[in-house]
Design an enzyme around this catalytic site. Structure first.
Site, PDB file in Angstrom:
ATOM      1  N   ILE A  77       0.834  -1.199   0.000  1.00 30.34           N
ATOM      2  CA  ILE A  77       0.000   0.000   0.000  1.00 30.34           C
ATOM      3  C   ILE A  77       0.874   1.256   0.000  1.00 30.34           C
ATOM      4  CG2 ILE A  77      -1.761   1.306   1.284  1.00 30.34           C
ATOM      5  CD1 ILE A  77      -2.789  -1.374   0.044  1.00 30.34           C
ATOM      6  N   GLY A  96      -6.098  -2.306   8.364  1.00 33.26           N
ATOM      7  CA  GLY A  96      -5.631  -3.365   9.257  1.00 33.26           C
ATOM      8  C   GLY A  96      -5.676  -2.956  10.715  1.00 33.26           C
ATOM      9  N   SER A 147     -10.603  -0.768   5.013  1.00 33.39           N
ATOM     10  CA  SER A 147      -9.911  -1.805   4.235  1.00 33.39           C
ATOM     11  C   SER A 147     -10.397  -1.835   2.788  1.00 33.39           C
ATOM     12  CB  SER A 147     -10.161  -3.165   4.878  1.00 33.39           C
ATOM     13  OG  SER A 147     -11.494  -3.573   4.581  1.00 33.39           O
ATOM     14  N   CYS A 148      -9.739  -2.658   1.998  1.00 34.10           N
ATOM     15  CA  CYS A 148     -10.094  -2.766   0.575  1.00 34.10           C
ATOM     16  C   CYS A 148     -11.538  -3.231   0.399  1.00 34.10           C
ATOM     17  CB  CYS A 148      -9.131  -3.708  -0.139  1.00 34.10           C
ATOM     18  SG  CYS A 148      -8.798  -5.249   0.755  1.00 34.10           S
ATOM     19  N   ARG A 178      -9.178 -12.932  -1.993  1.00 35.60           N
ATOM     20  CA  ARG A 178      -7.928 -13.491  -2.520  1.00 35.60           C
ATOM     21  C   ARG A 178      -7.104 -14.048  -1.342  1.00 35.60           C
ATOM     22  NH1 ARG A 178      -5.697 -10.974   0.973  1.00 35.60           N
ATOM     23  NH2 ARG A 178      -4.631  -8.966   0.849  1.00 35.60           N
ATOM     24  N   HIS A 214     -16.786  -7.497   8.099  1.00 39.22           N
ATOM     25  CA  HIS A 214     -16.839  -6.433   7.090  1.00 39.22           C
ATOM     26  C   HIS A 214     -18.099  -5.564   7.198  1.00 39.22           C
ATOM     27  CE1 HIS A 214     -14.300  -9.756   5.566  1.00 39.22           C
ATOM     28  NE2 HIS A 214     -13.509  -8.762   5.217  1.00 39.22           N
ATOM     29  N   GLY A 215     -19.236  -6.227   7.498  1.00 42.99           N
ATOM     30  CA  GLY A 215     -20.484  -5.460   7.638  1.00 42.99           C
ATOM     31  C   GLY A 215     -20.359  -4.377   8.704  1.00 42.99           C
ATOM     32  N   HIS A 258     -10.373  -9.469  -5.048  1.00 40.06           N
ATOM     33  CA  HIS A 258     -11.534 -10.024  -4.351  1.00 40.06           C
ATOM     34  C   HIS A 258     -12.749  -9.883  -5.287  1.00 40.06           C
ATOM     35  CE1 HIS A 258      -9.263  -9.545  -0.613  1.00 40.06           C
ATOM     36  NE2 HIS A 258      -9.260  -8.236  -0.722  1.00 40.06           N
ATOM     37  N   GLN A 306      -7.352  -5.441  -4.402  1.00 41.41           N
ATOM     38  CA  GLN A 306      -7.020  -5.172  -2.999  1.00 41.41           C
ATOM     39  C   GLN A 306      -5.780  -4.314  -2.828  1.00 41.41           C
ATOM     40  OE1 GLN A 306      -6.624  -8.170  -4.461  1.00 41.41           O
ATOM     41  NE2 GLN A 306      -4.459  -8.646  -4.183  1.00 41.41           N
TER      42      GLN A 306
HETATM   43  P1  NAD Z   1       3.033  -4.821   3.552  1.00 39.76           P
HETATM   44  O1  NAD Z   1       3.533  -5.885   4.441  1.00 39.76           O
HETATM   45  O2  NAD Z   1       3.053  -5.046   2.070  1.00 39.76           O
HETATM   46  O3  NAD Z   1       3.816  -3.472   3.826  1.00 39.76           O
HETATM   47  C1  NAD Z   1       4.061  -3.002   5.122  1.00 39.76           C
HETATM   48  C2  NAD Z   1       5.401  -2.299   5.132  1.00 39.76           C
HETATM   49  O4  NAD Z   1       5.619  -1.741   6.432  1.00 39.76           O
HETATM   50  C3  NAD Z   1       6.564  -3.230   4.843  1.00 39.76           C
HETATM   51  O5  NAD Z   1       7.441  -2.594   3.918  1.00 39.76           O
HETATM   52  C4  NAD Z   1       7.246  -3.386   6.212  1.00 39.76           C
HETATM   53  O6  NAD Z   1       8.642  -3.594   6.104  1.00 39.76           O
HETATM   54  C5  NAD Z   1       6.972  -2.039   6.846  1.00 39.76           C
HETATM   55  N1  NAD Z   1       7.046  -2.034   8.307  1.00 39.76           N
HETATM   56  C6  NAD Z   1       7.142  -3.071   9.164  1.00 39.76           C
HETATM   57  N2  NAD Z   1       7.213  -2.641  10.435  1.00 39.76           N
HETATM   58  C7  NAD Z   1       7.150  -1.273  10.388  1.00 39.76           C
HETATM   59  C8  NAD Z   1       7.200  -0.258  11.374  1.00 39.76           C
HETATM   60  N3  NAD Z   1       7.272  -0.544  12.677  1.00 39.76           N
HETATM   61  N4  NAD Z   1       7.102   1.018  10.962  1.00 39.76           N
HETATM   62  C9  NAD Z   1       6.989   1.335   9.653  1.00 39.76           C
HETATM   63  N5  NAD Z   1       6.958   0.401   8.661  1.00 39.76           N
HETATM   64  C10 NAD Z   1       7.046  -0.891   9.033  1.00 39.76           C
HETATM   65  O7  NAD Z   1       1.549  -4.504   4.046  1.00 39.76           O
HETATM   66  P2  NAD Z   1       0.378  -3.850   3.192  1.00 39.76           P
HETATM   67  O8  NAD Z   1      -0.329  -4.927   2.456  1.00 39.76           O
HETATM   68  O9  NAD Z   1       0.901  -2.683   2.442  1.00 39.76           O
HETATM   69  O10 NAD Z   1      -0.617  -3.391   4.359  1.00 39.76           O
HETATM   70  C11 NAD Z   1      -0.440  -2.158   5.035  1.00 39.76           C
HETATM   71  C12 NAD Z   1      -1.744  -1.760   5.673  1.00 39.76           C
HETATM   72  O11 NAD Z   1      -2.713  -1.586   4.635  1.00 39.76           O
HETATM   73  C13 NAD Z   1      -2.360  -2.804   6.619  1.00 39.76           C
HETATM   74  O12 NAD Z   1      -3.076  -2.128   7.628  1.00 39.76           O
HETATM   75  C14 NAD Z   1      -3.319  -3.549   5.732  1.00 39.76           C
HETATM   76  O13 NAD Z   1      -4.369  -4.178   6.435  1.00 39.76           O
HETATM   77  C15 NAD Z   1      -3.835  -2.414   4.871  1.00 39.76           C
HETATM   78  N6  NAD Z   1      -4.384  -2.853   3.592  1.00 39.76           N
HETATM   79  C16 NAD Z   1      -3.762  -3.827   2.844  1.00 39.76           C
HETATM   80  C17 NAD Z   1      -4.336  -4.236   1.664  1.00 39.76           C
HETATM   81  C18 NAD Z   1      -3.735  -5.324   0.843  1.00 39.76           C
HETATM   82  O14 NAD Z   1      -4.459  -6.062   0.221  1.00 39.76           O
HETATM   83  N7  NAD Z   1      -2.427  -5.477   0.799  1.00 39.76           N
HETATM   84  C19 NAD Z   1      -5.508  -3.634   1.207  1.00 39.76           C
HETATM   85  C20 NAD Z   1      -6.075  -2.593   1.943  1.00 39.76           C
HETATM   86  C21 NAD Z   1      -5.509  -2.221   3.150  1.00 39.76           C
END
Ligand code: NAD
Length: 341
Positions: A13, A111, A140-141, A169, A194-195, A220, A302
């Site tokens: 993200i 998250g 979230s997504c 997914r 989710h709801g 998804h 997502q």
């Molecule tokens: P990711 O694991 O791809 O990326 C997270 C990044 O944060 C990594 O580069 C990691 O090294 C870094 N990180 C780890 N510890 C850290 C710290 N203490 N401080 C700063 N950075 C740190 O995760 P993501 O998929 O990008 O998800 C990030 C957020 O977005 C989560 O809350 C997730 O639920 C939400 N989200 C994810 C998706 C998805 O499908 N991937 C969709 C919507 C929302």
């Protein structure tokens, strides 16, 4: 004056949001953080994004990898107006204390629990309610996808009740340690979370969701059954409502986009962001109207659907636009998304 933005967590993200922020006329991307050197840290440097060391990361590891850093996360937070926290699930709640200590605003991701922020955010859903807030959470997504659709259907016809099954997914494309690689896993939380999460945007919406996880990485898919309050004139009027809204992309039958593989192939052809599909995707053949009962499929990418939402959350927080539609238009123009027709 531009709002100065930091990205804390440069993963799936974070790297997308960084690019999106860098393209906005009213925002400046001041820097991004990584916990350790990686190909993503290298890309940040190649793009000219100042790199800072996140969390318990060690600056000397970056130096030995030939990736000079501009400082620590704390140094970065002191230089910005807002931090977009895109760290892994539940890490944001620890990070919040860092933002408070730095006296900086922050935007968290889905998250995190809703309580982490003053409000949960969706640009089509509740932009106005989020103006001027100090801490926001972009939902979230899946919740973003449902909230956007509710923002189209609710004002037009009213929503009596909504039942949705979320086919999720199993992993993001770069995640090699997650699954399943074989099987369909029902989520034994009925209804799913989710709801209630959609109700952080629309508190009065009657919605119940169930979810299951399948072996795919692309998108998804939501299977929606909505009982509307008022009967739409006809099916074309429903399709037109979706088509007329920003953040929706409809495929016509003649396009032969039979499922998520073709949708993501279209995204690769289009080449926006990281070959992303930031809009809710509907298939015209996948929408059915029977009186007040509306059934439709929608696909959600997502990895990218929340990207424009983070940009709009910054604009709402700093009141940079007169209203949500204006912010959405600025964001989508800068990103090259499908304009509303
Ligand atoms: P990711 O694991 O791809 O990326 C997270 C990044 O944060 C990594 O580069 C990691 O090294 C870094 N990180 C780890 N510890 C850290 C710290 N203490 N401080 C700063 N950075 C740190 O995760 P993501 O998929 O990008 O998800 C990030 C957020 O977005 C989560 O809350 C997730 O639920 C939400 N989200 C994810 C998706 C998805 O499908 N991937 C969709 C919507 C929302």
């Amino acid at each position: 004056m531009k709002v100065r933005v930091a990205i804390n967590g440069f993963g799936t993200i974070g790297k997308r949001v960084a690019d999106a922020v860098a393209r906005q006329p009213d925002m400046e991307l001041v820097g991004v953080t990584k916990t350790r050197p990686s190909f993503e840290a290298r890309r940040a440097r190649e793009k000219g994004y100042p790199l800072y060391v996140a969390g318990a990361g060690d600056p000397s590891e970056f130096e030995s990898a030939g990736l000079p850093v501009a400082g620590t996360g704390a140094d970065l937070f002191a230089r910005v107006d807002v931090v977009i926290d895109a760290s892994p699930d539940k890490v944001g709640r620890t990070n919040r204390a860092l933002y408070e200590a730095a006296g900086v605003r922050a935007i968290f991701q889905g998250g995190e629990k809703a309580e982490i922020a003053d409000a949960s955010f969706n640009a089509l859903g509740n932009y106005a309610a989020c103006r001027g807030k100090r801490f926001l959470r972009v939902v979230s997504c899946n919740t973003t996808g449902l909230a956007r659709a509710a923002a189209v259907l609710g004002p037009a016809w009213g929503i009596d009740h909504w039942e949705a099954t979320l086919v999720r997914r199993g992993a993001d494309p770069a995640e090699s340690k997650k699954g399943p690689i074989n099987g369909i896993l029902p989520t034994f939380q009925l209804p799913s979370h989710h709801g209630p999460d959609v109700r952080t945007i629309f508190p009065d919406l009657s919605i119940a969701t169930t979810a299951l996880v399948v072996p795919t990485t692309l998108m998804h898919v939501h299977v929606n059954h909505v009982r509307l309050r008022r009967e739409p004139t006809d099916l074309p009027s429903v399709l037109e409502a979706f088509r007329a809204s920003p953040r929706f992309h409809l495929f016509a039958p003649w396009e032969h986009a039979d499922g998520t593989p073709q949708v993501m192939e279209y995204a690769r052809d289009r080449g926006i962001g990281f070959n992303d599909m930031m809009e809710n995707v509907l298939w015209e053949s996948g929408v059915r109207l029977d009186g007040r009962n509306l059934d439709f499929f929608q696909a959600i990418h997502q990895e990218s659907i929340v990207v424009p939402e983070n940009v709009d959350a910054v604009r709402a927080m700093f009141d940079l636009a007169p209203d949500g539609p204006t912010s959405i238009a600025i964001t989508d123009r800068a990103l090259g998304l499908t304009p509303a027709r």
